[in-house]
Design an enzyme around this catalytic site. Structure first.
Site: not given
Lengths: 455, 455
Positions: B100, B110, B147, B176, B260
């Site tokens: 993604h 990420d 995603e 990923d 994240h």
């Protein structure tokens, strides 16, 4: 299935399949006697012509009828029987001919007329094989059990073989009551229309001198008349409506009076149905030739331009039933995509037919094009199926819950229209529009599958 | 999708996807400050090691925290991007590499570490193509959008292309967070295990001199350690769990601390994650070679003996969780069928590899065998899907509702076991047994598909 999950006779899943009101077919004479002894409301208009007594009444009373029903509530084993002629070049592509073998009573029409035709096809293919012939693809003759008991034989088999059928079945050709009287009747998914028509030109008409089936059929109907397979009448239902396999259903005559009664006998057949068995021969001829083409033609004879035209007809009929802001635009747009893919496929078929059959790459090219033609029908399947009848995955052909509707296509839309009459207008229209979108996406999936390319 | 059915921001289907409690990742330092100011119950044991304050409490009160959350509730357009290298011989067979592109913040790990690897593979393939190379089958590089927003990009695309993927996708290879730290981690459906292991023998380990990835990987784990793909963690989920496409997921390092958060930056990567970008190179090497084999090998490298062994392991683990009259016999029997089909397929692969690549029939024979190897995974799909999560069609790998269960297989059975603790014993056991039958039938379907023959 030697060792599967079993339900008992007392399981709720089993109990609910049995009707609580017993029923039995009776002759018009017997019905007449009963009706004449009743009082109360008169019989409906539709019944009066077939009953002798013009003034029959439906009760209640004063007659009491003593009805003894002797049923056996027992476990029984069913047997599907198969004959396989293995394809010489593409053994993993299947052309299936199916007919059920179980009967309510004697079953001379239902299903033995079909079984006789199937056996005659087996005999004819055996003659060809003795001459050294083998089909390019695998031909499978299927004799189903327990059709009258909810199409259990074919349905269980289709469910068990879903992956292999979904990935390898070219077409399913069904014959149930092969001969009920005069005149050819045929149902088909539309990509098979052309093949069906061509084949009827090669078979002699059973009821006329010097005429082909095609000539008689089109003269009688003033043109070509092919029905569609939205009903759940015979073993084509699991193949088409659950697995998305292009299908055909054939029979001579219709609405025969001894259907499912003890009068469906050899005597009835030789007296009324087909005294010289020529109609049986005609069905065997058409059925067997259809399978030969599907199993032998280097490019499978599936034409999606016909499907496109048929879908366009449906939108015209449907547009008269819609009101307010509901629009068929999504379906019309996806039919255009299918039309473009069908046109493209047709041109590729022409090109490939012109090339000589040599070289590894050409072999693969044909296989790849055939795959696209085979898989396009699967696009009409939807993982969520019809609302409230999820087992039915096909969004173009399947059973509608609106028993009064005469429309045999887009059952999800037809049902949403029926339901909308019982809900408020905004919600009803939104539900119809949603079903229209679902059908549009299904047609689009078929277009993508026929095109063979990812988006 | 130019013109699809659209939901509005106020539609209940949309509203219910948004959480009602806002959340935000914070650093351990900030958390520590907050916890130290709270009274009430102590923090759970599991948290204590990662928090500096050994005596943190979770409230309520007396501190009041002022939390300002600035969210935009708006419509946005997402874009999946594809690069296609068309196969020269079997353009209709797809090997997909996916990663993604959208990130919560900077996304150096990420997903940009994966995107960098994907771009490097594109560069390497382009070099090969300049030398005249083309893959036998079609290779598709996929860059997914959205995603992080529920895997919308890949999921919508898989749904839209379901027929073509179901009938034509050989494998999906996902990356990923390609590099989170040291050490290879890999997940795979088991028929890809052998290929994965072989490929790691051909790539240099990024963190050792004179060692292959394989040597380092197996030394660290004291053997081969491949995870399974039952989670819904990344874009392999729709491919495997909805469409039944054999899948792989790869990454270096795990549980990286800046996941994240706004610290997932280029600075973090060059300081901690992969200062010299060798791990990126290793991922690109493994990923690219996997795809080369899947796209080029005349017989697709899928081995179902490994799958069989893995399924057998699952039954051993599961047998310890069952009690009463519940039996795994149906699953054990169907695994035996799969084992027989896998053994047979392996022998056919050997035979075909020994034959020289000439002749129309041999071309078709390879294609037919490859089809069986490709379709076997689809057998694990079930039209009705997981109970209560019907979109998930795969009965071997998928999400369990029992969040405490560590088991990553047979989610339907695991869920039935969890539910049985809250119902009466007879009903609970019957429900478990039913789910066992469903899995047994799925494994049997895979066996039939691998065998390639109808029952």
């Amino acid at each position: 299935v030697d060792d599967g999950e079993r339900l008992g006779l007392e399981d709720s899943e089993v109990v609910k399949k049995f009707p609580k009101i017993p029923s039995m077919p009776i002759s018009a004479d017997t019905a007449d006697t009963i009706f004449r002894s009743l009082e109360g409301a008169r019989v409906p208009h539709e019944w009066r012509d077939t009953l002798k007594a013009k003034v029959g009444r439906v009760g209640p009373g004063p007659t009491m009828l003593n009805f003894t029903y002797q049923g056996e509530n027992k476990m029984a084993t069913i047997h599907n029987v198969f004959a396989v002629i293995r394809g010489s070049e593409e053994p993993d592509r299947f052309v299936l001919l199916g007919n059920h073998r179980d009967a309510w009573t004697y079953g001379a029409v239902d299903p033995n007329s079909g079984t006789a035709a199937l056996l005659d096809i087996a005999r004819r293919y055996a003659l060809l094989m003795r001459l050294g012939w083998n089909p390019r693809r695998t031909i499978i003759l299927c004799s189903w059990d327990a059709e009258e008991f909810g199409m259990i034989g074919s349905t269980e088999w289709v469910e068990q073989n879903l992956v292999n059928l979904g990935s390898k079945a070219v077409a399913y050709l069904n014959v149930d009551c092969a001969v009920q009287g005069p005149g050819l009747f045929a149902g088909a998914t539309p990509q098979l229309d052309d093949l069906l028509v061509e084949v009827t030109k090669k078979v002699k008409d059973p009821d006329s001198e010097d005429m082909t089936v095609y000539e008689k059929w089109t003269t009688t109907n003033k043109g070509i008349s092919i029905q569609r397979l939205g009903g759940v009448d015979s073993d084509f239902a699991p193949f088409l409506q659950h697995a998305g396999v292009p299908s055909i259903d054939l029979y001579y005559g219709r609405d025969f009076p001894v259907y499912h009664t003890a009068f469906d006998s050899y005597n009835w057949m030789t007296t009324y149905g087909d005294p010289l068995f020529q109609r049986h021969m005609a069905v065997a001829g058409i059925w067997g030739l259809l399978a030969l083409h599907l199993a032998n033609d280097p490019i499978v004879p599936l034409n999606y331009l016909t499907y496109t035209a048929e879908l366009q007809e449906y939108t015209k009929v449907l547009s008269n039933l819609l009101e307010g802001s509901v629009t068929l635009r999504p379906i019309i747009a996806s039919i255009q995509q299918l039309a473009a893919a069908a046109k493209e496929a047709e041109e590729e078929v022409k090109k490939l037919k012109e090339q000589e059959n040599v070289g590894d790459l050409l072999v693969l090219k044909k296989r790849i094009l055939n795959d696209r033609l085979m898989f396009a029908e699967r696009g009409f399947l939807d993982a969520e199926g019809l609302q409230g009848k999820q087992w039915f995955k096909h969004l173009v052909y399947g059973p509608s819950s609106d028993l009064e509707s005469k429309l045999v296509f887009f059952p999800g839309i037809i049902d949403a229209i029926s339901r909308s009459k019982r809900t408020n207008k905004t919600e009803g229209q939104a539900a119809i529009q949603h079903e229209i979108w679902r059908v549009a996406r299904a047609i689009q999936r078929a277009a993508y599958a026929l095109k063979g390319e990812l988006t």
